[in-house]
Design an enzyme around this catalytic site. Structure first.
Site, PDB file in Angstrom:
ATOM      1  N   CYS A  57     -20.513  -9.555  -5.092  1.00 16.55           N
ATOM      2  CA  CYS A  57     -19.567 -10.074  -5.974  1.00 16.55           C
ATOM      3  C   CYS A  57     -19.377 -11.786  -6.376  1.00 16.55           C
ATOM      4  CB  CYS A  57     -18.053  -9.960  -6.143  1.00 16.55           C
ATOM      5  SG  CYS A  57     -17.144 -10.416  -7.412  1.00 16.55           S
ATOM      6  N   CYS A  78     -17.659   7.779  -5.541  1.00 14.22           N
ATOM      7  CA  CYS A  78     -16.917   6.336  -4.676  1.00 14.22           C
ATOM      8  C   CYS A  78     -17.245   6.622  -3.415  1.00 14.22           C
ATOM      9  CB  CYS A  78     -15.420   6.130  -4.949  1.00 14.22           C
ATOM     10  SG  CYS A  78     -15.091   4.599  -4.353  1.00 14.22           S
ATOM     11  N   CYS A 114     -14.467 -11.342 -15.190  1.00 14.86           N
ATOM     12  CA  CYS A 114     -15.965 -11.270 -15.170  1.00 14.86           C
ATOM     13  C   CYS A 114     -17.160 -11.763 -15.552  1.00 14.86           C
ATOM     14  CB  CYS A 114     -16.738 -10.063 -15.004  1.00 14.86           C
ATOM     15  SG  CYS A 114     -15.209  -8.827 -13.114  1.00 14.86           S
ATOM     16  N   ASP A 153       0.979  -1.146  -0.172  1.00 16.55           N
ATOM     17  CA  ASP A 153      -0.192   0.375   0.166  1.00 16.55           C
ATOM     18  C   ASP A 153       0.984   1.375   0.535  1.00 16.55           C
ATOM     19  OD1 ASP A 153      -2.642   0.256  -0.354  1.00 16.55           O
ATOM     20  OD2 ASP A 153      -2.449   1.358   2.310  1.00 16.55           O
TER      21      ASP A 153
HETATM   22  C1  B12 Z   1      -5.671   4.829  -4.288  1.00 20.23           C
HETATM   23  C2  B12 Z   1      -6.211   4.182  -3.641  1.00 20.23           C
HETATM   24  C3  B12 Z   1      -7.315   4.178  -3.748  1.00 20.23           C
HETATM   25  C4  B12 Z   1      -8.523   4.730  -4.003  1.00 20.23           C
HETATM   26  C5  B12 Z   1      -8.915   4.161  -5.864  1.00 20.23           C
HETATM   27  C6  B12 Z   1      -9.180   3.166  -6.139  1.00 20.23           C
HETATM   28  C7  B12 Z   1      -8.676   3.018  -7.837  1.00 20.23           C
HETATM   29  N1  B12 Z   1      -9.402   1.757  -8.192  1.00 20.23           N
HETATM   30  O1  B12 Z   1      -8.148   3.516  -7.892  1.00 20.23           O
HETATM   31  C8  B12 Z   1     -10.084   4.707  -3.475  1.00 20.23           C
HETATM   32  C9  B12 Z   1      -9.994   6.196  -1.874  1.00 20.23           C
HETATM   33  C10 B12 Z   1     -11.279   4.631  -4.128  1.00 20.23           C
HETATM   34  C11 B12 Z   1     -10.059   3.384  -2.416  1.00 20.23           C
HETATM   35  C12 B12 Z   1     -10.496   1.993  -1.851  1.00 20.23           C
HETATM   36  C13 B12 Z   1     -10.402   1.485  -2.127  1.00 20.23           C
HETATM   37  N2  B12 Z   1      -9.337   0.510  -2.120  1.00 20.23           N
HETATM   38 CO1  B12 Z   1      -7.605   1.255  -1.984  1.00 20.23          CO
HETATM   39  N3  B12 Z   1      -6.202   1.539  -2.845  1.00 20.23           N
HETATM   40  C14 B12 Z   1      -5.669   2.612  -3.588  1.00 20.23           C
HETATM   41  C15 B12 Z   1      -3.996   2.081  -4.263  1.00 20.23           C
HETATM   42  C16 B12 Z   1      -3.847   3.445  -3.150  1.00 20.23           C
HETATM   43  C17 B12 Z   1      -3.971   2.755  -5.311  1.00 20.23           C
HETATM   44  C18 B12 Z   1      -4.656   2.305  -6.687  1.00 20.23           C
HETATM   45  C19 B12 Z   1      -4.142   3.353  -7.852  1.00 20.23           C
HETATM   46  O2  B12 Z   1      -3.532   3.027  -8.478  1.00 20.23           O
HETATM   47  N4  B12 Z   1      -5.344   2.947  -9.009  1.00 20.23           N
HETATM   48  C20 B12 Z   1      -5.051   3.332 -10.086  1.00 20.23           C
HETATM   49  C21 B12 Z   1      -5.581   2.339 -10.685  1.00 20.23           C
HETATM   50  C22 B12 Z   1      -5.046   2.506 -12.326  1.00 20.23           C
HETATM   51  O3  B12 Z   1      -5.641   1.300 -10.869  1.00 20.23           O
HETATM   52  P1  B12 Z   1      -7.165   0.137 -11.306  1.00 20.23           P
HETATM   53  O4  B12 Z   1      -8.231   0.842 -11.525  1.00 20.23           O
HETATM   54  O5  B12 Z   1      -6.757  -0.548 -10.222  1.00 20.23           O
HETATM   55  O6  B12 Z   1      -6.451   0.611 -12.414  1.00 20.23           O
HETATM   56  C23 B12 Z   1      -6.991  -1.262 -13.638  1.00 20.23           C
HETATM   57  C24 B12 Z   1      -8.682  -1.779 -13.668  1.00 20.23           C
HETATM   58  O7  B12 Z   1      -9.042   0.347 -14.564  1.00 20.23           O
HETATM   59  C25 B12 Z   1      -7.262  -1.850 -15.239  1.00 20.23           C
HETATM   60  N5  B12 Z   1      -8.230  -1.911 -16.191  1.00 20.23           N
HETATM   61  C26 B12 Z   1      -8.769  -1.119 -17.440  1.00 20.23           C
HETATM   62  N6  B12 Z   1      -9.404  -0.797 -18.275  1.00 20.23           N
HETATM   63  C27 B12 Z   1     -10.192  -2.020 -17.689  1.00 20.23           C
HETATM   64  C28 B12 Z   1     -11.616  -2.513 -18.522  1.00 20.23           C
HETATM   65  C29 B12 Z   1     -12.559  -3.786 -17.863  1.00 20.23           C
HETATM   66  C30 B12 Z   1     -13.386  -4.589 -18.269  1.00 20.23           C
HETATM   67  C31 B12 Z   1     -11.836  -4.350 -16.806  1.00 20.23           C
HETATM   68  C32 B12 Z   1     -12.277  -5.577 -15.744  1.00 20.23           C
HETATM   69  C33 B12 Z   1     -10.191  -3.502 -16.058  1.00 20.23           C
HETATM   70  C34 B12 Z   1      -9.834  -2.536 -16.370  1.00 20.23           C
HETATM   71  O8  B12 Z   1      -6.039  -1.218 -15.821  1.00 20.23           O
HETATM   72  C35 B12 Z   1      -5.648  -0.930 -14.215  1.00 20.23           C
HETATM   73  C36 B12 Z   1      -4.243  -0.833 -14.297  1.00 20.23           C
HETATM   74  O9  B12 Z   1      -3.166  -0.884 -15.594  1.00 20.23           O
HETATM   75  C37 B12 Z   1      -3.649   1.154  -3.552  1.00 20.23           C
HETATM   76  C38 B12 Z   1      -2.724   0.613  -3.047  1.00 20.23           C
HETATM   77  C39 B12 Z   1      -1.326   0.751  -4.022  1.00 20.23           C
HETATM   78  N7  B12 Z   1      -0.468   0.996  -3.481  1.00 20.23           N
HETATM   79  O10 B12 Z   1      -1.715  -0.162  -5.041  1.00 20.23           O
HETATM   80  C40 B12 Z   1      -5.036   0.760  -3.211  1.00 20.23           C
HETATM   81  C41 B12 Z   1      -5.432  -0.404  -2.540  1.00 20.23           C
HETATM   82  C42 B12 Z   1      -6.337  -0.794  -4.414  1.00 20.23           C
HETATM   83  N8  B12 Z   1      -6.487  -0.392  -2.149  1.00 20.23           N
HETATM   84  C43 B12 Z   1      -7.710  -1.770  -1.616  1.00 20.23           C
HETATM   85  C44 B12 Z   1      -9.169  -1.681  -1.300  1.00 20.23           C
HETATM   86  C45 B12 Z   1      -8.262  -3.000  -0.356  1.00 20.23           C
HETATM   87  C46 B12 Z   1      -9.308  -1.047  -1.186  1.00 20.23           C
HETATM   88  C47 B12 Z   1     -11.232  -0.629  -1.013  1.00 20.23           C
HETATM   89  C48 B12 Z   1     -11.926  -2.161  -0.939  1.00 20.23           C
HETATM   90  C49 B12 Z   1     -10.698  -0.273   0.347  1.00 20.23           C
HETATM   91  C50 B12 Z   1     -12.863   0.278   0.834  1.00 20.23           C
HETATM   92  N9  B12 Z   1     -13.014  -1.081   1.456  1.00 20.23           N
HETATM   93  O11 B12 Z   1     -13.563   1.164   1.014  1.00 20.23           O
HETATM   94  C51 B12 Z   1     -11.753   0.444  -1.658  1.00 20.23           C
HETATM   95  C52 B12 Z   1     -12.319  -0.150  -3.057  1.00 20.23           C
HETATM   96  C53 B12 Z   1     -12.801   0.566  -3.839  1.00 20.23           C
HETATM   97  C54 B12 Z   1     -13.120   0.045  -5.238  1.00 20.23           C
HETATM   98  N10 B12 Z   1     -13.748  -0.570  -5.484  1.00 20.23           N
HETATM   99  O12 B12 Z   1     -11.619   0.236  -6.256  1.00 20.23           O
HETATM  100  C55 B12 Z   1      -6.938  -2.426  -1.939  1.00 20.23           C
HETATM  101  C56 B12 Z   1      -6.975  -3.772  -3.507  1.00 20.23           C
HETATM  102  C57 B12 Z   1      -7.047  -5.612  -2.719  1.00 20.23           C
HETATM  103  C58 B12 Z   1      -7.858  -5.827  -3.807  1.00 20.23           C
HETATM  104  N11 B12 Z   1      -7.876  -7.227  -3.865  1.00 20.23           N
HETATM  105  O13 B12 Z   1      -8.000  -5.263  -5.104  1.00 20.23           O
HETATM  106  C59 B12 Z   1      -5.418  -1.972  -2.706  1.00 20.23           C
HETATM  107  C60 B12 Z   1      -4.318  -3.131  -3.304  1.00 20.23           C
HETATM  108  C61 B12 Z   1      -4.258  -2.070  -1.267  1.00 20.23           C
HETATM  109  C62 B12 Z   1      -3.693  -3.181  -0.155  1.00 20.23           C
HETATM  110  N12 B12 Z   1      -3.100  -3.014  -0.501  1.00 20.23           N
HETATM  111  O14 B12 Z   1      -3.988  -4.104  -0.482  1.00 20.23           O
HETATM  112  N13 B12 Z   1      -9.040   3.204  -2.978  1.00 20.23           N
HETATM  113  S1  SF4 Z   2     -19.863  -8.323  -8.926  1.00 21.17           S
HETATM  114 FE1  SF4 Z   2     -17.778  -9.131  -9.188  1.00 21.17          FE
HETATM  115  S2  SF4 Z   2     -17.657 -11.671 -11.525  1.00 21.17           S
HETATM  116 FE2  SF4 Z   2     -19.591  -9.023 -11.187  1.00 21.17          FE
HETATM  117  S3  SF4 Z   2     -18.948  -7.644 -12.247  1.00 21.17           S
HETATM  118 FE3  SF4 Z   2     -18.619  -6.606 -10.175  1.00 21.17          FE
HETATM  119  S4  SF4 Z   2     -16.050  -7.524 -10.333  1.00 21.17           S
HETATM  120 FE4  SF4 Z   2     -17.112  -8.873 -11.986  1.00 21.17          FE
HETATM  121  S1  SF4 Z   3     -19.733   0.039  -4.349  1.00 16.20           S
HETATM  122 FE1  SF4 Z   3     -17.279   0.655  -4.791  1.00 16.20          FE
HETATM  123  S2  SF4 Z   3     -17.638   1.588  -6.117  1.00 16.20           S
HETATM  124 FE2  SF4 Z   3     -19.369   2.120  -5.458  1.00 16.20          FE
HETATM  125  S3  SF4 Z   3     -18.787   4.026  -3.664  1.00 16.20           S
HETATM  126 FE3  SF4 Z   3     -18.464   1.688  -2.891  1.00 16.20          FE
HETATM  127  S4  SF4 Z   3     -16.669   0.794  -2.687  1.00 16.20           S
HETATM  128 FE4  SF4 Z   3     -16.771   3.312  -4.796  1.00 16.20          FE
END
Ligand code: B12
Ligand code: SF4
Ligand code: SF4
Length: 333
Positions: free
Chosen positions: A237, A204, A178, A124
Site C-alpha cells: 500500500c 483470506c 485510495c 479488539d
Molecule cells: C474479524 C476481524 C478480522 C477478520 C476479518 C477482517 C475484516 N476485513 O473484516 C480476519 C481474521 C480476516 C482479520 C484479519 C486481519 N486483521 Co482483523 N479484526 C477483526 C475484528 C475482530 C472485527 C472486524 C470487523 O468487525 N469486520 C466487519 C466488517 C463490517 O468490517 P470492514 O471490512 O472493516 O467493513 C467496512 C468496509 O467494508 C467499508 N466499506 C464498505 N464498502 C466499501 C467499499 C469501498 C470501496 C471501501 C474502500 C470500503 C468499503 O465499510 C465497512 C464498515 O461499514 C477487528 C477488531 C474489532 N473488534 O473491530 C480486527 C481488526 C480489524 N483487525 C486488525 C488487523 C491488524 C488485521 C490483520 C492486518 C492481521 C494480519 N496481519 O493478519 C488482517 C488484515 C486482513 C484485512 N485485509 O482485513 C486491526 C485493523 C487495524 C487497521 N488499521 O485497520 C483490527 C481493527 C484490530 C485492532 N483492534 O486493531 N481480522
Molecule cells: S494498496 Fe492502499 S491505496 Fe491502494 S487500493 Fe489498496 S488500500 Fe487503497
Molecule cells: S493479502 Fe490481505 S486479503 Fe489477501 S490473504 Fe493476505 S491479509 Fe487476506
C-alpha cells in the site's frame, strides 16, 4: 458530564504515547450493521464470531455505557524494522511481534482516568467494531483492502476505543481515499479483495491461519514462511511507504519476535506454547492450530524433515495430515 473544551485530547494522547486520536459523538453504526448482516448472509465471514456474532451489540456503542456521549478512537503504530528470517523460521505478522493490544489498552485506560467520568475501553473486543469508530473520528479512512489507514502511519496501526460519558469536541472524518489505486487487490494472492473494500474471509490467508479447520490445500503454498496472519495487502500500500524512515532506529519493545523457530513451535509443550503465544488468537487457545501452521511453513521453507516426521504418526488427524503434506512438499522440491 458537561462540555470539556479545556481538555486537549491530542495533547494528552501524545503524552501517553497514542499515535493518532479522534472523537465522535456516540451513535449507532447503522451502515456497518447492515454491511455485517449482508456479508454474514453471503457467507463472507466463514465461521467467524467476533463482532459478527452480535452486530446488534458491536455496532451500538451508545448502549455500551449508560449516558455515553463520545467515542474516542486511538491508533498505536506497531511498525518496527527487522531483517530477513533465519533458516527454518516462520514469519509473524507485524502487529503480533509483541502484544500491541495490551499496550494500547493500558494507555486508553489512563486516558479514561484523566478524562474523568464513566468510561469503557474496548480494544479488539467482540462488543465493538474498532475501525468504524476510527473512521468516524477522523483517525483514518477505509482502504480497498478494508484496512483503516491513517495519514501518518498508514495502516500499520492497531485500533482501540474509549466510550465515555464526557462530551468532547468531535474531530471530523478524513477527506482521503485510495483514488484509482488497486495495488492490494492485485497483490492479494487469493483474490480475497476482488470486491474493493469487502473482504472474503473464505479466501483470506490471515483468516485461515486462525481458523479451526484444515488449511485448504490451494492456500498452503501461498502462505510461504508465514506462520500466522498475512501482511501482503499492507506491504504494497502506497500509504504505508516512508514508515521505515519515520521509525528508523526506533527499538521494538523487549522480547518482540518478528520470526519464530518452526522446530520450537513443533517441539514445545502444549502448555508452554499456549502461554507464550496467548497474544495470538487461535480457537479455544488450542496450540495445535499454531503447530498446524508451523507444519505448512516448514513444508514451504524446507529444512530438517525430522520435526514434521514426528507428526506423521500423530493421533491428531489435523496435524497428521498437515505433516504428510509438508513431507510431500519437501520431497517434491
Ligand atoms: C474479524 C476481524 C478480522 C477478520 C476479518 C477482517 C475484516 N476485513 O473484516 C480476519 C481474521 C480476516 C482479520 C484479519 C486481519 N486483521 Co482483523 N479484526 C477483526 C475484528 C475482530 C472485527 C472486524 C470487523 O468487525 N469486520 C466487519 C466488517 C463490517 O468490517 P470492514 O471490512 O472493516 O467493513 C467496512 C468496509 O467494508 C467499508 N466499506 C464498505 N464498502 C466499501 C467499499 C469501498 C470501496 C471501501 C474502500 C470500503 C468499503 O465499510 C465497512 C464498515 O461499514 C477487528 C477488531 C474489532 N473488534 O473491530 C480486527 C481488526 C480489524 N483487525 C486488525 C488487523 C491488524 C488485521 C490483520 C492486518 C492481521 C494480519 N496481519 O493478519 C488482517 C488484515 C486482513 C484485512 N485485509 O482485513 C486491526 C485493523 C487495524 C487497521 N488499521 O485497520 C483490527 C481493527 C484490530 C485492532 N483492534 O486493531 N481480522
Ligand atoms: S494498496 Fe492502499 S491505496 Fe491502494 S487500493 Fe489498496 S488500500 Fe487503497
Ligand atoms: S493479502 Fe490481505 S486479503 Fe489477501 S490473504 Fe493476505 S491479509 Fe487476506
Amino acid at each position: 458530564m458537561s462540555h470539556m473544551q479545556a481538555f486537549s485530547l491530542r495533547g494528552v494522547a501524545e503524552e501517553l504515547g497514542l499515535d493518532v486520536v479522534g472523537a465522535a459523538p456516540v451513535a449507532a453504526y447503522v451502515e456497518t450493521e447492515r454491511h455485517i448482516r449482508e456479508r454474514s448472509a453471503r457467507g463472507l465471514f466463514a465461521d467467524m464470531r467476533f463482532t459478527m456474532a452480535r452486530p446488534e451489540v458491536s455496532c451500538h456503542p451508545e448502549a455500551l455505557l449508560e449516558g455515553a456521549k463520545t467515542v474516542v478512537s486511538a491508533a498505536l503504530c506497531y511498525w518496527h524494522d527487522a531483517g530477513e528470517p533465519p533458516a527454518e523460521h516462520g514469519r509473524l505478522p507485524r502487529y503480533a511481534w509483541f502484544d500491541a493490544y495490551a499496550v494500547l489498552r493500558e494507555r486508553l485506560d489512563e486516558l479514561g482516568r484523566r478524562l474523568g467520568g464513566e468510561y469503557r475501553v474496548l480494544v479488539d473486543a467482540n462488543q465493538h467494531v474498532d475501525r468504524e469508530a476510527a473512521a468516524r473520528s477522523g483517525v483514518g479512512f477505509y482502504g480497498k483492502n478494508t484496512m483503516l489507514i491513517t495519514r501518518r502511519h498508514g495502516s500499520w496501526v492497531v485500533l482501540g476505543t474509549l466510550v465515555t460519558d464526557v462530551e468532547l469536541e468531535p474531530t471530523p472524518p478524513l477527506d482521503a481515499d485510495c483514488g484509482s489505486c488497486t495495488l492490494c487487490i492485485e497483490a492479494c494472492p487469493t483474490g480475497a479483495l476482488d470486491e474493493p473494500g469487502v473482504l472474503d474471509a473464505t479466501r483470506c490467508l490471515s483468516y485461515w491461519t486462525q481458523a479451526a479447520e484444515p488449511i485448504p490445500e490451494a492456500h498452503r503454498e501461498e502462505l510461504g514462511d508465514q506462520v500466522y496472519g498475512c501482511d501482503i495487502c499492507q506491504d504494497v500500500c502506497p500509504w504505508n511507504r516512508g514508515v521505515e524512515k519515520r521509525r528508523a532506529g526506533l527499538e521494538p519493545p523487549p522480547g518482540a519476535e518478528p520470526y519464530v523457530s518452526l522446530v520450537d513451535w513443533l517441539e514445545a509443550s502444549d502448555e508452554d506454547l499456549a502461554a507464550r503465544y496467548d497474544r495470538l488468537f487461535v480457537p479455544r487457545n488450542d496450540p495445535r492450530y499454531l503447530r498446524r501452521n508451523a507444519l505448512v511453513a516448514l513444508g514451504n521453507t524446507g529444512g530438517d524433515p525430522g520435526p514434521a516426521s514426528a507428526y506423521a504418526d500423530s493421533d491428531d488427524p489435523l496435524l497428521r495430515e498437515h505433516a504428510e503434506w509438508a513431507l510431500g512438499r519437501m520431497d517434491a522440491r
